[in-house]
Every structure is written in C-alpha cells, then in structure tokens.
Design a protein around this motif. Structure first.
Motif, PDB file in Angstrom:
ATOM      1  N   GLN A 152      33.151 -19.138 -13.734  1.00 34.74           N
ATOM      2  CA  GLN A 152      33.484 -18.718 -12.384  1.00 34.74           C
ATOM      3  C   GLN A 152      33.997 -17.282 -12.421  1.00 34.74           C
ATOM      4  N   LEU A 153      33.426 -16.413 -11.557  1.00 37.33           N
ATOM      5  CA  LEU A 153      33.861 -15.021 -11.505  1.00 37.33           C
ATOM      6  C   LEU A 153      33.862 -14.565 -10.056  1.00 37.33           C
ATOM      7  N   LEU A 154      34.937 -13.908  -9.662  1.00 28.91           N
ATOM      8  CA  LEU A 154      35.065 -13.385  -8.306  1.00 28.91           C
ATOM      9  C   LEU A 154      35.407 -11.904  -8.371  1.00 28.91           C
ATOM     10  N   GLY A 155      34.522 -11.077  -7.821  1.00 28.99           N
ATOM     11  CA  GLY A 155      34.755  -9.641  -7.790  1.00 28.99           C
ATOM     12  C   GLY A 155      35.327  -9.198  -6.458  1.00 28.99           C
ATOM     13  N   PHE A 156      36.413  -8.432  -6.509  1.00 28.38           N
ATOM     14  CA  PHE A 156      37.014  -7.856  -5.304  1.00 28.38           C
ATOM     15  C   PHE A 156      36.552  -6.404  -5.189  1.00 28.38           C
ATOM     16  N   ALA A 157      36.091  -6.006  -3.985  1.00 25.44           N
ATOM     17  CA  ALA A 157      35.566  -4.660  -3.794  1.00 25.44           C
ATOM     18  C   ALA A 157      35.784  -4.228  -2.349  1.00 25.44           C
ATOM     19  N   VAL A 158      35.454  -2.974  -2.053  1.00 24.36           N
ATOM     20  CA  VAL A 158      35.638  -2.437  -0.705  1.00 24.36           C
ATOM     21  C   VAL A 158      34.285  -2.172  -0.056  1.00 24.36           C
ATOM     22  N   LEU A 159      34.242  -2.372   1.254  1.00 24.63           N
ATOM     23  CA  LEU A 159      33.031  -2.097   2.023  1.00 24.63           C
ATOM     24  C   LEU A 159      32.711  -0.613   1.994  1.00 24.63           C
ATOM     25  N   GLY A 160      31.426  -0.305   1.894  1.00 11.23           N
ATOM     26  CA  GLY A 160      31.019   1.089   1.867  1.00 11.23           C
ATOM     27  C   GLY A 160      31.221   1.752   0.528  1.00 11.23           C
ATOM     28  N   GLY A 161      31.655   0.982  -0.459  1.00 11.50           N
ATOM     29  CA  GLY A 161      31.918   1.533  -1.786  1.00 11.50           C
ATOM     30  C   GLY A 161      30.724   1.384  -2.713  1.00 11.50           C
ATOM     31  N   ILE A 162      30.956   1.627  -3.985  1.00  2.96           N
ATOM     32  CA  ILE A 162      29.883   1.688  -4.969  1.00  2.96           C
ATOM     33  C   ILE A 162      29.243   0.340  -5.242  1.00  2.96           C
ATOM     34  N   PHE A 163      29.925  -0.760  -4.910  1.00  2.00           N
ATOM     35  CA  PHE A 163      29.380  -2.086  -5.211  1.00  2.00           C
ATOM     36  C   PHE A 163      28.819  -2.794  -3.977  1.00  2.00           C
ATOM     37  N   SER A 164      28.912  -2.168  -2.823  1.00  2.00           N
ATOM     38  CA  SER A 164      28.414  -2.823  -1.610  1.00  2.00           C
ATOM     39  C   SER A 164      27.024  -2.349  -1.212  1.00  2.00           C
ATOM     40  N   GLU A 165      26.447  -1.424  -1.974  1.00  2.00           N
ATOM     41  CA  GLU A 165      25.089  -0.978  -1.695  1.00  2.00           C
ATOM     42  C   GLU A 165      24.441  -0.466  -2.977  1.00  2.00           C
ATOM     43  N   GLY A 166      23.135  -0.643  -3.053  1.00  2.00           N
ATOM     44  CA  GLY A 166      22.373  -0.072  -4.161  1.00  2.00           C
ATOM     45  C   GLY A 166      22.507  -0.778  -5.492  1.00  2.00           C
ATOM     46  N   ILE A 167      23.017  -2.013  -5.515  1.00  2.00           N
ATOM     47  CA  ILE A 167      23.089  -2.750  -6.778  1.00  2.00           C
ATOM     48  C   ILE A 167      22.227  -4.003  -6.674  1.00  2.00           C
ATOM     49  N   ASP A 168      21.605  -4.394  -7.769  1.00  2.00           N
ATOM     50  CA  ASP A 168      20.750  -5.573  -7.818  1.00  2.00           C
ATOM     51  C   ASP A 168      21.326  -6.593  -8.783  1.00  2.00           C
ATOM     52  N   LEU A 169      21.840  -7.674  -8.226  1.00  2.00           N
ATOM     53  CA  LEU A 169      22.332  -8.797  -9.027  1.00  2.00           C
ATOM     54  C   LEU A 169      21.466  -9.997  -8.682  1.00  2.00           C
ATOM     55  N   LYS A 170      20.310 -10.073  -9.304  1.00  2.00           N
ATOM     56  CA  LYS A 170      19.312 -11.065  -8.927  1.00  2.00           C
ATOM     57  C   LYS A 170      19.630 -12.449  -9.498  1.00  2.00           C
ATOM     58  N   GLY A 171      19.007 -13.438  -8.861  1.00  2.00           N
ATOM     59  CA  GLY A 171      19.145 -14.807  -9.340  1.00  2.00           C
ATOM     60  C   GLY A 171      20.573 -15.295  -9.313  1.00  2.00           C
ATOM     61  N   ASP A 172      20.981 -15.962 -10.386  1.00  2.00           N
ATOM     62  CA  ASP A 172      22.322 -16.532 -10.465  1.00  2.00           C
ATOM     63  C   ASP A 172      23.398 -15.513 -10.841  1.00  2.00           C
TER      64      ASP A 172
END
Length: 293
Positions: free
Chosen positions: A167-187
């Motif tokens: 189990q993993l939960l990532g905390f991030a901010v909207l409009g930041g580096i992890f809310s656009e342009g990343i591909d975490l496909k599948g599971d």
C-alpha cells in the motif's frame, strides 16, 4: 510600442520593497499575430475545457476549426465519484482536515495498491497529512516537497511499483510536477483523490485579470480563477487512465463540484459521475466498482 488596453502597469509594495511591473492581461492578440506568420497551427490537448476559453486566450476566433473527440477509453473502467458534502473553501478548511483523511482512507483500503491525493496548497496538504499519519501509521506515504530536484522527482515516481500486497499513498499539490505529464500505467496507480476545485491563489494579478475580462466578456471570475483551476483538476484526474487496460478510481472532494457552473464544463467522458453523500455511500460505490470491473 505594443502597450495598449491589454496591458496594465501596477505598483506593489511589500514592507520596504517596491515592484513596478508592466503586466500583460490578455496575450491573445500577440499570439494571433505570431500564428499568422505561419501557414497553419494546431493546438491539441486532452484538457481544453471549455473550448471557448482556450480559443480566446490562445489567439483564436470564431472562424477557426474546432473538433472535440470522444475519449478512446471505456467509461466503465473509471469510477468517478464526487463527495459533495465537504467544503474545502478557505474559511472552512480547518473543519475539513479530519473528514478528508477519513475519505482518503476509505478509498485506498478498498483495493490495496498505489494512490495519489492532490491538494490546492502545501499548507492544506501538510495539515491533512499530519492527521492521516497519526491515525493510519501503518500506511506508507510519500510527500511532494517544495523545490524538488530532478533526482528527487524520479525517486518519488519510482516508488509507484505494482507490488502485490503493498500500500502506497502519495501526497502532492494540484498544478505541480506530479499532477500532469506523468504516466503510471496499469497497477502503478489505482486512483487519485482531488481535494478542492483547484482555484489559483487570490492575488493582485489574478484580480486584475478578473476585472479585465469582466469588462471584456462578463467572465472575469471564470477566466481568472474557475477555468484555470478546473484545468488543474482535469490534469490530475487524467493520471489514472493512461491506456485501454487501465482501470481506477477518481474521487473529487468539494461541494462545488456538484454545482451547475462546474458540471457544465465537465468533459463528456465524465457524464457517468456519481455523488456520494457520506462514507457509507463512498464505500458501497468503490466496492461495487472493483467487484464488477
């Protein structure tokens, strides 16, 4: 030589510092001039919503050809839920911390895996994070920090691996580096929780933009705050379904998501959203989705 009513000069003072700035309120005219120097131009994105707004601010006009394509992905593979009984407005945020932590927990425990939760600010994120980690110490969390290096970003994303029983939960901010342009496909990513409607922080420049467009087309608040905020929400929600095989959950937390002015700018592939009024309804909806998909 370009200065006209699309520009404004403002003076801002903070303690002993003074800033004088020539600020462009509406760059569409200059963008249009640049586009006309070529034979053609194509603008495309999965988040050009509403289309009229992007056409205006990017220098287009009524004569330009516009096309909206349906999502190629199966709607049934996205569980889109709206928690419309929680207010994340600035004046109500302190009251929302604990309830948001409970909603996050309810989402991520229905199927073990990797999730992301996005907040409108670092302060909001930190407050909820502190409560979440105190209550659910056994759940591993990752936290986006300010001014992360490229290496730190890569390490953050590498943690999102499809490991059975983890189990993993990532905390991030909207409009930041992890809310656009990343591909975490599948599971690698089973779902996202988005807290708030993504409104930019109230500031002098945003208010000046709002005043300008209020006079120009009567849509000052929409152009300065609502549409840019909703674009950040769409970007963050788009992290979940990245291929035809993907399936996952998106939970939008804010009472404003159920209001007509927001629902009318939802993309077509969001038409199947469901409202959840409490934790019991949320739990039932997610359990049913994972069971049936």
């Amino acid at each position: 030589e370009f200065y006209d009513d699309r520009y404004v000069t403002y003076l801002e003072r903070y303690r002993s510092d003074v800033k004088l700035k020539i600020f462009c309120l509406d760059p569409s005219f200059r963008l249009q001039e640049a586009l006309l120097r070529g034979k053609s131009a194509i603008f495309f994105s999965a988040t050009l919503t509403p289309m009229e707004y992007f056409r205006d601010v990017l220098g287009g006009d009524d004569k330009d050809y516009r096309m909206t394509l349906a999502s190629p992905f199966d709607e049934d593979k996205l569980c889109l839920l709206i928690a419309n009984r929680i207010s994340t407005r600035y004046i109500n945020r302190e009251k929302s911390y604990g309830e948001i932590a409970r909603y996050i927990y309810e989402v991520i425990t229905k199927k073990i895996g990797n999730y992301l939760v996005f907040f409108p600010s670092y302060k909001y994120m930190d407050e909820v994070l502190a409560i979440f980690e105190e209550r659910y110490q056994y759940i591993k969390t990752l936290v986006q920090s300010r001014d992360m290096t490229e290496e730190e970003r890569e390490i953050y994303l590498e943690k999102f691996e499809p490991l059975a029983g983890k189990q993993l939960l990532g905390f991030a901010v909207l409009g930041g580096i992890f809310s656009e342009g990343i591909d975490l496909k599948g599971d690698r990513l089973l779902g996202t929780i988005i807290v708030g409607v993504g409104l930019p922080q109230i500031c002098l420049e945003r208010n000046i933009i709002s005043d300008y467009f209020k006079k120009k087309n009567g849509l000052g608040y929409e152009y300065a705050y609502m549409y840019p905020g909703m674009n950040k929400v769409l970007q963050a929600a788009g992290r979940v379904i990245r291929s035809e095989e993907d399936k996952g959950v998106v939970l939008l937390i804010d009472e404003r998501f159920s209001n007509y002015q927001y629902r009318r700018i939802y993309p077509k592939h969001w038409r199947h959203f469901k409202m959840v009024n409490n934790l019991k309804e949320l739990s039932y909806a997610i359990e049913g989705f994972w069971r049936d998909c």
